[in-house]
Design a protein around this motif. Structure first.
Motif, PDB file in Angstrom:
ATOM      1  N   ARG A   1       4.048  -3.564   6.695  1.00 27.71           N
ATOM      2  CA  ARG A   1       3.622  -2.313   6.165  1.00 27.71           C
ATOM      3  C   ARG A   1       2.244  -2.007   6.590  1.00 27.71           C
ATOM      4  N   LYS A   2       1.900  -0.672   6.683  1.00 29.64           N
ATOM      5  CA  LYS A   2       0.578  -0.161   7.441  1.00 29.64           C
ATOM      6  C   LYS A   2       0.039   0.733   6.298  1.00 29.64           C
ATOM      7  N   PRO A   3      -0.702   0.156   5.167  1.00 26.38           N
ATOM      8  CA  PRO A   3      -1.162   0.990   4.091  1.00 26.38           C
ATOM      9  C   PRO A   3      -2.440   1.775   4.807  1.00 26.38           C
ATOM     10  N   ARG A   4      -2.703   2.943   4.177  1.00 28.34           N
ATOM     11  CA  ARG A   4      -3.771   3.556   4.446  1.00 28.34           C
ATOM     12  C   ARG A   4      -5.122   3.179   3.826  1.00 28.34           C
ATOM     13  N   LYS A   5      -4.959   2.288   2.796  1.00 29.65           N
ATOM     14  CA  LYS A   5      -6.340   1.695   2.029  1.00 29.65           C
ATOM     15  C   LYS A   5      -5.547   0.625   1.081  1.00 29.65           C
ATOM     16  N   ILE A   6      -6.626  -0.595   0.969  1.00 33.40           N
ATOM     17  CA  ILE A   6      -6.273  -1.549   0.169  1.00 33.40           C
ATOM     18  C   ILE A   6      -7.478  -1.490  -0.952  1.00 33.40           C
ATOM     19  N   VAL A   7      -6.743  -1.710  -1.984  1.00 33.79           N
ATOM     20  CA  VAL A   7      -7.794  -1.825  -3.245  1.00 33.79           C
ATOM     21  C   VAL A   7      -7.619  -3.089  -3.804  1.00 33.79           C
ATOM     22  N   ALA A   8      -8.420  -4.177  -3.660  1.00 36.83           N
ATOM     23  CA  ALA A   8      -8.392  -5.639  -4.162  1.00 36.83           C
ATOM     24  C   ALA A   8      -9.509  -6.036  -4.713  1.00 36.83           C
ATOM     25  N   SER A   9      -9.293  -6.801  -5.404  1.00 36.71           N
ATOM     26  CA  SER A   9     -10.599  -7.820  -5.810  1.00 36.71           C
ATOM     27  C   SER A   9      -9.883  -9.052  -6.289  1.00 36.71           C
ATOM     28  N   ALA A  10     -10.511 -10.126  -5.484  1.00 35.50           N
ATOM     29  CA  ALA A  10      -9.972 -11.324  -5.779  1.00 35.50           C
ATOM     30  C   ALA A  10     -11.076 -12.614  -5.059  1.00 35.50           C
TER      31      ALA A  10
END
Length: 406
Positions: A274-283
């Motif tokens: 996958r080639k997402p345009r943005k990653i929203v993560a908190s880990a």
């Protein structure tokens, strides 16, 4: 002509491949755990328990507060879905990969590469090895402490006794496996014929090259985009074997050559990545998390040097004893040295350090993850010690969250 990716694009691809592009489920269950483990391909095991043993943490990072006994059931329950072997260090993996590791068991038996000492011990202690195996055949699964056949440990091989050395050699060669783990994390060894499911025992052993190609496929899927060294490290593949398998997969179109700006090595892309345009993560990330366990890749991907300082004298440590980097969005923005004081019911942040690009959202986001982790570990609160350049802001964020929840 190969595709060119920006460093940020490569990072997003890698994060998505590792499961950080998806929203955490509201109630993580067995299905979520297995899906994540199958995505990762392997979970590294480590006995250090200052916060939590590391194999629990990658699942928490991706799924949130899942029931820890679920992993214990999957790994060491009556009908386990995972097995243990030496894959990326000592590891857990789905049964589907067991046959893919048999070439390594054969290498260990024959003393190929790093396994010379194993084969030498098996040969020099042949009668003793037969006694150990015979006792387990007779009595059933046993731990090293229960054997009491050989000499006690006197340094070398991590101070192991002859019993432990024999059991581990038999484990590495596939003649024994892990039947279960006790609450102390002590491994109990059993015969594969008694422990492995029938379907696994009857799975034909694939040729060495095909097994290795499949392992490289798993590694490529789990990383999204990777250099040859990255792919080789995931299952600790021999150099020549990895080169050959990668070339074969590339020729078949199963790995695509790409250039990543800022990387000094050619890279390979999983065609299904996958080639997402943005990653929203908190880990919070275990130091043994698949995303960051290969330090060279971590520095190349995130611009941070992650060092394991457990074995560094306390006065020489930069960030602390058991340090978990904090993934905020698409970047590692902070590191916290954590300790679970179980009797007091407190998750202690012994130090907190920010990366140069940390922003105003770093401390509040990190405070939320620490609160979630504390609850998952059965701890009542979070305490931040005044050490590190992020400690003040993090302590304030933790206090603000506690007051809001009071």
């Amino acid at each position: 002509m190969s595709e060119t990716l920006s460093a940020l694009q490569a990072r997003r691809i890698a994060l998505a491949a590792q499961g950080f592009a998806e929203r955490r489920p509201d109630a993580p269950g067995r299905r979520h755990l297995m899906k994540t483990i199958e995505r990762l391909g392997v979970l590294q095991i480590d006995s250090v328990n200052v916060v939590s043993r590391t194999h629990y943490l990658p699942l928490f990072s991706r799924l949130g507060a899942y029931p820890r006994p679920l992993l214990e059931e999957l790994a060491w329950g009556k009908r386990p879905a995972l097995y243990e072997y030496w894959m990326h260090e000592a590891s857990l993996a789905p049964w589907s990969t067991q046959a893919l590791m048999r070439w390594r068991m054969e290498d260990a038996a024959e003393g190929v590469g790093i396994w010379k000492g194993v084969a030498r011990f098996l040969r020099s202690h042949a009668d003793f090895i037969d006694k150990v195996r015979g006792l387990i055949e007779e009595r059933g699964p046993m731990s090293a402490g229960e054997l009491e056949l050989g000499a006690k440990g006197e340094g070398g091989w991590w101070g192991w006794s002859e019993d432990k050395r024999a059991l581990e050699c038999l484990f590495w060669t596939g003649q024994l496996t892990t039947a279960t783990r006790r609450s102390t994390f002590e491994r109990v060894y059993g015969l594969p014929d008694k422990v492995h499911p029938k379907a696994v025992r009857e799975t034909p052993t694939p040729p060495r090259d095909e097994a290795q190609r499949q392992l490289i496929r798993i590694a490529a899927r789990a990383m999204g985009v990777a250099t040859e060294r990255d792919l080789r490290d995931y299952f600790r593949m021999p150099v020549a074997d990895a080169k050959a398998r990668i070339a074969e997969l590339a020729q078949a179109g199963e790995l695509l050559p790409v250039k990543v700006k800022g990387w000094d090595q050619p890279a390979w892309l999983d065609p299904a990545a996958r080639k997402p345009r943005k990653i929203v993560a908190s880990a919070l990330l275990s130091p043994f998390d698949n995303l960051i366990w290969f330090r060279e890749r971590t520095e190349r991907m995130f611009g941070v040097k992650v060092r394991l300082e457990i074995y560094t004298p306390a006065h020489k440590r930069t960030h602390g004893y058991y340090v978990l980097p904090y993934l905020q969005g698409e970047a590692i923005t902070a590191r916290v040295d954590l300790k679970a004081e179980r009797k007091a019911g407190v998750l202690v942040v012994q130090s907190a350090h920010a990366e140069p690009w940390a922003d105003a959202a770093t401390a509040p986001g990190l405070a939320a993850e620490l609160k979630l982790m504390a609850g998952w570990l059965g701890l009542e609160r979070v305490r931040v010690e005044p050490k590190g350049d992020l400690a003040g802001a993090l302590a304030a964020a933790v206090e603000e969250r506690a007051l809001a929840e009071a």
